[in-house]
Design an enzyme around this catalytic site. Structure first.
Site, PDB file in Angstrom:
ATOM      1  CD  GLU A  27      -2.821   1.265   2.565  1.00  0.00           C
ATOM      2  OE1 GLU A  27      -3.612   1.670   2.664  1.00  0.00           O
ATOM      3  OE2 GLU A  27      -2.310   0.358   3.740  1.00  0.00           O
ATOM      4  CE  LYS A  50      -7.252   1.321   3.973  1.00  0.00           C
ATOM      5  NZ  LYS A  50      -6.142   1.749   4.499  1.00  0.00           N
ATOM      6  CB  CYS A  53      -4.175  -1.604   5.002  1.00  0.00           C
ATOM      7  SG  CYS A  53      -3.223  -1.295   6.420  1.00  0.00           S
TER       8      CYS A  53
END
Length: 503
Positions: free
Chosen positions: A260, A335, A369
């Site tokens: 990321e 995300k 993440c």
């Protein structure tokens, strides 16, 4: 560019002829007539391969099957092809004999020839043949013929003292020389009509043939634990990224996973601005990074997961990345769950699409993440048939990494899948909100007898720049799903609860 590898069809002939003429400008009548191609397709259609770039045939590999004695004895091109009638082909033979392979000059450098060779090797294994044999030209030999014998020339090519575009390539593809053939191809003045008989042995050859499973089950993952460092410009980023892509591709990886926000060093030039403005400046590089990584995916024949980077759409900034497939296609992922830090400093907006992606290695999922800490999202992806979950992440402290690690392990167990994680390491001065990083790339597995007892297939050294190359076997997941000690996907109580997307 879209790249496709498939079997040759007669409708491809005009494009095939054009590419072949361009590939062999020094040879007279350097192309197969249409009736030759028709004959090959009638005798052995699975042995005729083409590679296409943007739907245009730019290369080909043509083959026949011959008996072992015929392949290894002294012969010339007319002998082995039955004077171009292909009467030498027999389905009862032992050897896959390559009668031609070429790439249009405009498309060389993209490793398309390597794809053709790899496809030939797969075909040899699938047909349970002993080996691949062919006679390779040595087109640079005419420049050295006055001072070197063919044998001396070959030795210098092997030692990399001389570069021969054909022989050097073939040796790098695990072929080894058997003998030198004189008067092999009439009119090949560049090679002085010499050729090198080359062989690639099929280590899976079985004297008692069995049905071969043609579906690839063992997938190789290349995880990149990226060191944050000062970068002068975008080209410096590409140079560093290509180094790692080349490395993991060199080990035959099917996927390369970046972390990321690995491109965050490019924000250093905007550190005098507020974090919210700096992230928008970084977003201006995103399309260029996507395009370059797509080129790398094609050139290195590997599927690349680009980690993540800021992506601006209208007034919104998203944390997004791209799956760049080796066939030339790509798709975006975003995300969904945004951390308080991302909202406060950068004003990041969460995406709204839960999806899986089809690849040549099966169905995969990608989350970024913080997303891995939300089991509902991953379970919905598992219900879509996901076998491997990729998690690019960025954590500044060991506390944050621990959350990602243990949640990723839980996702692997509860969804009966493999989970691969990769993050950034080191320090990044002069970039606000990106000062320190902590990471340990890893591949996690379910927990049952076929897998490691601790559910960890492999881990990198913490906080050190490196790559992690890991093989995962999808057949083990099938066995687990049907016959595991526990079967979390099958034993759910749908009579009591359900999980579904709202849109």
């Amino acid at each position: 560019m879209k790249v496709e590898l498939r079997n040759l069809q007669i409708d491809d002939y005009k494009q095939l002829k054009n590419s072949m003429m361009n590939a062999y400008p020094e040879l007279e009548n350097s192309y197969w007539e249409e009736h030759h191609i028709n004959k090959l397709l009638s005798l052995f259609p699975e042995g005729q391969l083409v590679v296409l770039a943007d739907d245009v045939v730019v290369g080909s590999a043509l083959s026949i099957i011959v008996p072992e004695k015929m392949a290894y004895r002294i012969h010339n091109y007319k002998d082995i092809t039955g004077n171009f009638s292909f009467s030498t082909h027999t389905a009862d033979g032992d050897i896959l004999y390559g009668i031609d392979v070429f790439i249009h000059p405009k498309y060389r450098g993209l490793r398309l020839g390597r794809r053709l060779y790899d496809a030939r090797k797969e075909l040899c294994e699938q047909l349970n043949l002993k080996s691949i044999v062919f006679a390779g030209r040595i087109p640079m030999y005419s420049k050295y013929a006055d001072e070197l014998t063919p044998r001396e020339y070959i030795e210098k090519v092997k030692k990399k003292e001389i570069y021969d575009p054909v022989l050097t390539f073939q040796l790098s593809n695990d072929f080894h020389e058997e003998r030198i053939l004189k008067n092999y191809l009439e009119g090949d003045t560049n090679s002085q009509e010499y050729a090198v008989l080359l062989e690639w042995s099929n280590i899976y050859y079985d004297d008692s043939p069995k049905l071969i499973n043609l579906t690839k089950s063992v997938i190789r993952l290349g995880l990149i634990q990226w060191q944050m460092r000062s970068l002068n410009n975008l080209e410096a980023l590409f140079e560093q990224a290509e180094f790692f892509i080349d490395a993991v591709s060199g080990y035959g990886s099917d996927f390369a996973l970046f972390p990321e926000f690995f491109a965050a060093p490019l924000m250093a030039d905007y550190n005098h601005l507020s974090e919210a403005v700096a992230i928008k400046e970084l977003a201006k590089f995103t399309e260029a990074i996507r395009d370059k990584f797509q080129e790398f995916a094609i050139a290195y024949n590997i599927n690349i997961i680009t980690g993540s980077m800021p992506y601006q759409n209208g007034d919104h900034i998203y944390n997004a990345g791209f799956l760049c497939r080796r066939d030339g296609s790509n798709e975006m992922y975003q995300k969904i769950h945004i951390t308080p830090n991302e909202v406060f400093h950068w004003g990041i907006t969460g995406g709204d699409t839960i999806q899986t992606f089809d690849t040549d290695c099966g169905k995969i999922g990608i989350v970024i993440c913080y997303d891995v800490e939300f089991p509902e999202q991953i379970r919905l992806m598992a219900d879509q048939g996901m076998n491997i979950l990729f998690v690019p992440f960025l954590t500044d402290t060991q506390n944050g990494y621990t959350r990602v690690k243990h949640c990723a392990q839980a996702r692997a167990i509860e969804n009966e899948c493999f989970v691969a994680i990769a993050g950034c390491v080191g320090n990044l001065p002069k970039v606000n909100n990106m000062d320190i990083q902590y990471a340990q790339a890893a591949v996690f597995t379910p927990s049952d007898f076929a897998f490691p007892s601790n559910g960890i297939k492999a881990e990198a050294t913490p906080n050190t720049e490196m790559t992690l190359i890991v093989d995962v076997d999808l057949n083990l997941l099938k066995e687990l799903h049907e016959h595991g000690s526990v079967r979390t996907m099958k034993d759910r109580r749908f009579d009591l609860y359900e999980l579904k997307k709202r849109k």
